[in-house]
Design a protein around this motif. Structure first.
Motif, PDB file in Angstrom:
ATOM      1  N   ASN A   4       0.845  -1.198   0.000  1.00 58.56           N
ATOM      2  CA  ASN A   4       0.000   0.000   0.000  1.00 58.56           C
ATOM      3  C   ASN A   4       0.882   1.249   0.000  1.00 58.56           C
ATOM      4  O   ASN A   4       2.117   1.161   0.059  1.00 58.56           O
ATOM      5  CB  ASN A   4      -0.953  -0.016   1.209  1.00 58.56           C
ATOM      6  CG  ASN A   4      -0.184  -0.172   2.522  1.00 58.56           C
ATOM      7  OD1 ASN A   4       0.934   0.343   2.643  1.00 58.56           O
ATOM      8  ND2 ASN A   4      -0.769  -0.894   3.467  1.00 58.56           N
ATOM      9  N   SER A   5       0.242   2.391  -0.046  1.00 55.73           N
ATOM     10  CA  SER A   5       1.004   3.636  -0.184  1.00 55.73           C
ATOM     11  C   SER A   5       1.910   3.886   1.032  1.00 55.73           C
ATOM     12  O   SER A   5       2.989   4.447   0.899  1.00 55.73           O
ATOM     13  CB  SER A   5       0.066   4.814  -0.408  1.00 55.73           C
ATOM     14  OG  SER A   5      -0.880   4.862   0.627  1.00 55.73           O
ATOM     15  N   ILE A  21       3.082  12.139  -5.173  1.00 52.62           N
ATOM     16  CA  ILE A  21       1.843  11.372  -4.951  1.00 52.62           C
ATOM     17  C   ILE A  21       1.598  10.429  -6.136  1.00 52.62           C
ATOM     18  O   ILE A  21       1.216   9.269  -5.966  1.00 52.62           O
ATOM     19  CB  ILE A  21       0.649  12.340  -4.764  1.00 52.62           C
ATOM     20  CG1 ILE A  21       0.844  13.122  -3.465  1.00 52.62           C
ATOM     21  CG2 ILE A  21      -0.680  11.578  -4.723  1.00 52.62           C
ATOM     22  CD1 ILE A  21      -0.071  14.305  -3.296  1.00 52.62           C
ATOM     23  N   THR A  22       1.859  10.925  -7.342  1.00 52.40           N
ATOM     24  CA  THR A  22       1.675  10.084  -8.537  1.00 52.40           C
ATOM     25  C   THR A  22       2.625   8.888  -8.491  1.00 52.40           C
ATOM     26  O   THR A  22       2.232   7.758  -8.821  1.00 52.40           O
ATOM     27  CB  THR A  22       2.003  10.903  -9.820  1.00 52.40           C
ATOM     28  OG1 THR A  22       1.631  12.244  -9.614  1.00 52.40           O
ATOM     29  CG2 THR A  22       1.348  10.329 -11.045  1.00 52.40           C
ATOM     30  N   ASP A  25       1.345   6.229  -6.067  1.00 49.93           N
ATOM     31  CA  ASP A  25       0.235   5.446  -6.644  1.00 49.93           C
ATOM     32  C   ASP A  25       0.770   4.424  -7.650  1.00 49.93           C
ATOM     33  O   ASP A  25       0.407   3.250  -7.620  1.00 49.93           O
ATOM     34  CB  ASP A  25      -0.758   6.373  -7.363  1.00 49.93           C
ATOM     35  CG  ASP A  25      -1.570   7.175  -6.346  1.00 49.93           C
ATOM     36  OD1 ASP A  25      -1.521   6.821  -5.153  1.00 49.93           O
ATOM     37  OD2 ASP A  25      -2.216   8.164  -6.748  1.00 49.93           O
ATOM     38  N   MET A  26       1.666   4.910  -8.532  1.00 53.35           N
ATOM     39  CA  MET A  26       2.194   4.030  -9.586  1.00 53.35           C
ATOM     40  C   MET A  26       2.985   2.863  -8.972  1.00 53.35           C
ATOM     41  O   MET A  26       2.767   1.702  -9.308  1.00 53.35           O
ATOM     42  CB  MET A  26       3.097   4.841 -10.515  1.00 53.35           C
ATOM     43  CG  MET A  26       3.752   4.029 -11.613  1.00 53.35           C
ATOM     44  SD  MET A  26       4.805   5.021 -12.684  1.00 53.35           S
ATOM     45  CE  MET A  26       6.264   5.245 -11.678  1.00 53.35           C
ATOM     46  N   SER A  28       2.882   1.687  -5.947  1.00 48.82           N
ATOM     47  CA  SER A  28       2.061   0.786  -5.119  1.00 48.82           C
ATOM     48  C   SER A  28       1.510  -0.330  -6.001  1.00 48.82           C
ATOM     49  O   SER A  28       1.558  -1.511  -5.642  1.00 48.82           O
ATOM     50  CB  SER A  28       0.879   1.528  -4.484  1.00 48.82           C
ATOM     51  OG  SER A  28       1.335   2.559  -3.664  1.00 48.82           O
ATOM     52  N   GLU A  29       0.984   0.058  -7.157  1.00 45.19           N
ATOM     53  CA  GLU A  29       0.384  -0.922  -8.053  1.00 45.19           C
ATOM     54  C   GLU A  29       1.463  -1.862  -8.630  1.00 45.19           C
ATOM     55  O   GLU A  29       1.310  -3.085  -8.607  1.00 45.19           O
ATOM     56  CB  GLU A  29      -0.311  -0.168  -9.184  1.00 45.19           C
ATOM     57  CG  GLU A  29      -1.325  -1.010  -9.915  1.00 45.19           C
ATOM     58  CD  GLU A  29      -1.988  -0.213 -11.032  1.00 45.19           C
ATOM     59  OE1 GLU A  29      -2.254   0.988 -10.839  1.00 45.19           O
ATOM     60  OE2 GLU A  29      -2.202  -0.810 -12.101  1.00 45.19           O
TER      61      GLU A  29
ATOM     62  N   LYS B 424       2.636   0.135 -17.655  1.00 43.04           N
ATOM     63  CA  LYS B 424       2.111   0.047 -16.287  1.00 43.04           C
ATOM     64  C   LYS B 424       2.413  -1.314 -15.677  1.00 43.04           C
ATOM     65  O   LYS B 424       2.278  -1.508 -14.482  1.00 43.04           O
ATOM     66  CB  LYS B 424       0.601   0.296 -16.303  1.00 43.04           C
ATOM     67  CG  LYS B 424       0.263   1.758 -16.534  1.00 43.04           C
ATOM     68  CD  LYS B 424      -1.219   1.976 -16.414  1.00 43.04           C
ATOM     69  CE  LYS B 424      -1.541   3.447 -16.619  1.00 43.04           C
ATOM     70  NZ  LYS B 424      -2.953   3.649 -16.930  1.00 43.04           N
TER      71      LYS B 424
END
Lengths: 96, 497
Positions: A4-5, A21-22, A25-26, A28-29, B424
């Motif tokens: 998680n973040s 922040i971006t 998010d990136m 984390s995934e 991604k």
């Protein structure tokens, strides 16, 4: 444990990498996806296996003593530094 | 005069020694080709003046018996090799402006034999990538084209610039490095030969480190013979690298007799993975038949832990990378971020690394940091080390039954268009290494040779993996397959300006 973040920010701190922040998010995934790949190792029974910590067995057993035989090339080394002063690397003041 | 562009090292060596061509002519020819091929983006630095001077001095030496084995041979090396007084950046912004005060051992060995350095070749940043798209210089372009595709093809990675430059005849041969397939995959994508030697065969001193227990340097060439010539020169113990091994370096070129009668060639069933395109399976089968027709005995073998190679690699390589890349802090060399007045040393480290590293490098540093951190070390890092032992044991058991080498495809696909992999999803890109990673984890020598093309006319490679220190045997089997497959197709020259 899912990525998680909060974990990503902690890893960023440990790795000394600023994350926007971006980025958080990136990563984390993406780190989640990579951890899923790594979790495939759970399928292997390693209870009776020794870890391989080097290439020992391929002839790397006889390592020489680590003896310094070159040196005193301060000028050469400092040539690549972004900032130097009086034969030293310089950084911002660390001690108040 | 024969076509200078299509020369190999062995042919050029003959022409130079008989005086049919001079080192200066050869070097000028390649410098011109590099200049007119800029849109392939293979060279990130061209050493024009230095190359011309060296070529002139080689011509003066040419009649001497101790002129060196590579006297006047124009070569280029991946930007990961430290070259004294010449820029070396590993295609990363964080090494902007870095000029090494020393030479890597393997390149020093080339220059001692009087090879001519043409320049430094594009690559994935810090050798982390399989497409060349992580380079700070932008990707090198594959000289091969897909007729149905407007987008240029990736040359593969990380030594994509090296393989593309050799395929486009911009140098006689090149050096690359291979941590998980970074010589062999681009060699396959560009229709050239590439060998990763046994771990410890070549010194790593002066090679910018990615994953120290896996990294090895090796040649990328037009023929197996040229790989044998270069490998012999760059091999051998080096007191500056404690992991380089003190063992005899055979005459690899002399071992190329093409006689493989009675050799047992193993075909591992675990490499028949579901999604492999039919044309790659067909290429593999043709290779098996050719080796059999040449007198080899084909045997089915099993490497049961193959499917765990990729997850093992993607724990261990990032772990080692996170440690190796800790040195880039904006203090000693390379890029330094600009700070505000109230910011201190921690901001310097974090901002420099954040601005200096690209996303793929950051991703791997973070994965490595994670698997080495408290609470995860045993579950991931230690576990992966144990699985690595099992992967190595699989190979040992196969080779202990008299198998001389293992034949597999090099890649699960031909070259793909730049930008076509999902940015991604990094794992999609990592799957490119599926056939190459096991040899790195086990420390074994492995060569990729081009043996066929797809329906669309793109090159495909087969890989031969051998027991440790058996490069001579691996190269000889590759030499046989090279003769039998008779791969002679070159990319159409669309790129010259």
């Amino acid at each position: 444990m899912p990525i998680n973040s909060k974990i990503v920010r902690r890893i960023g701190d440990l790795a000394r990498i600023d994350l926007s922040i971006t980025d958080v998010d990136m990563f984390s995934e993406q780190l989640g996806e990579i951890v899923d790949l790594m979790n495939q190792l759970d399928g292997v029974d390693t209870s009776s296996v020794q870890e391989m910590d080097s290439e020992i067995g391929n002839g790397h057993e006889n390592r020489p003593k680590d003896i310094v035989n070159e040196g005193n090339c301060i000028e050469l080394i400092l040539k690549n530094a972004p900032e130097t002063k009086e034969g030293f690397f310089t950084v911002k003041k660390v001690i108040e | 005069m024969s076509d200078l562009a299509s020369l190999t090292i062995s042919k050029a060596r003959d022409l130079l020694s008989t005086g049919e061509v001079s080192a200066l002519e050869l070097t000028e020819h390649y410098l011109q080709r590099i200049e007119s091929s800029r849109n392939l983006n293979t060279f990130c630095f061209t050493a024009t003046e230095l190359a011309l001077e060296k070529a002139k001095s080689c011509d003066r030496l040419m009649s001497s018996t101790d002129r060196g084995k590579l006297c006047g041979i124009p070569l280029a090396v991946k930007d990961i090799f430290c070259t004294q007084s010449l820029p070396t950046q590993a295609a990363s912004k964080i090494l902007e402006g870095f000029v090494p005060p020393y030479e890597s051992t393997v390149t020093e060995r080339l220059w001692k034999e009087n090879a001519v350095l043409l320049g430094k070749l594009n690559m994935d940043e810090f050798a982390m990538g399989s497409s060349n798209e992580t380079s700070v210089y932008g990707p090198a372009i594959n000289p091969w084209q897909d007729p149905n595709e407007a987008t240029p093809l990736s040359p593969g990675g990380s030594s994509g610039g090296s393989a593309a430059a050799v395929a486009a005849d911009l140098c006689l041969a090149a050096l690359g490095t291979d941590t998980g397939g970074s010589i062999r995959q681009p060699a396959a994508f560009n229709g050239v030969v590439g060998i990763k030697p046994t771990y410890g065969r070549c010194s790593r001193w002066g090679i910018i480190a990615f994953a120290s227990s896996l990294d090895q340097a090796g040649p990328i060439t037009k023929t197996v013979r040229d790989s044998a010539i270069l490998l012999e020169i760059i091999s051998g113990h080096d007191k500056k690298d404690s992991t380089s091994v003190r063992c005899e370096v055979p005459n690899f070129e002399a071992a190329l007799n093409g006689d493989i009668r009675g050799k047992k060639i193993g075909i591992p069933k675990e490499y028949r993975i579901d999604d492999t395109p039919a044309e790659i399976i067909k290429l593999w089968e043709i290779g098996i038949n050719q080796l059999s027709d040449s007198g080899a005995e084909i045997v089915d073998v099993s490497l049961p832990h193959t499917k765990y190679s990729l997850p093992t690699y993607y724990v261990l390589a990032p772990a080692e990378a996170s440690s190796n890349l800790a040195r880039y802090d904006g203090v000693k060399y390379g890029y330094r971020a600009t700070l505000k007045d109230d910011e201190g040393i921690n901001e310097l480290y974090k901002r420099t690394r954040s601005e200096g590293f690209g996303d793929e490098v950051k991703r791997r540093i973070m994965v490595g940091t994670y698997v080495l951190s408290a609470g995860f070390y045993e579950a991931y890092y230690q576990k992966a080390l144990k699985v690595r032992s099992l992967i190595k044991r699989d190979f040992r058991e196969v080779f202990s039954k008299g198998v001389s080498a293992i034949l597999t495809p090099t890649t699960p696909s031909p070259a793909f268009p730049l930008g076509s992999k999902n940015k991604k999803s990094p794992v999609e890109m990592y799957l490119n290494d599926i056939f190459t990673v096991p040899a790195n984890l086990a420390g074994l020598p492995a060569v990729s040779i081009p043996t066929g093309i797809t329906e669309k006319g793109l090159p495909l490679g087969l890989q031969i993996i051998g027991p440790a220190w058996e490069e001579a045997n691996v190269l000889n089997i590759a030499h046989r397959l090279e003769k039998d497959s008779n791969f002679r197709i070159k990319p159409k020259q669309w790129w010259t300006s």
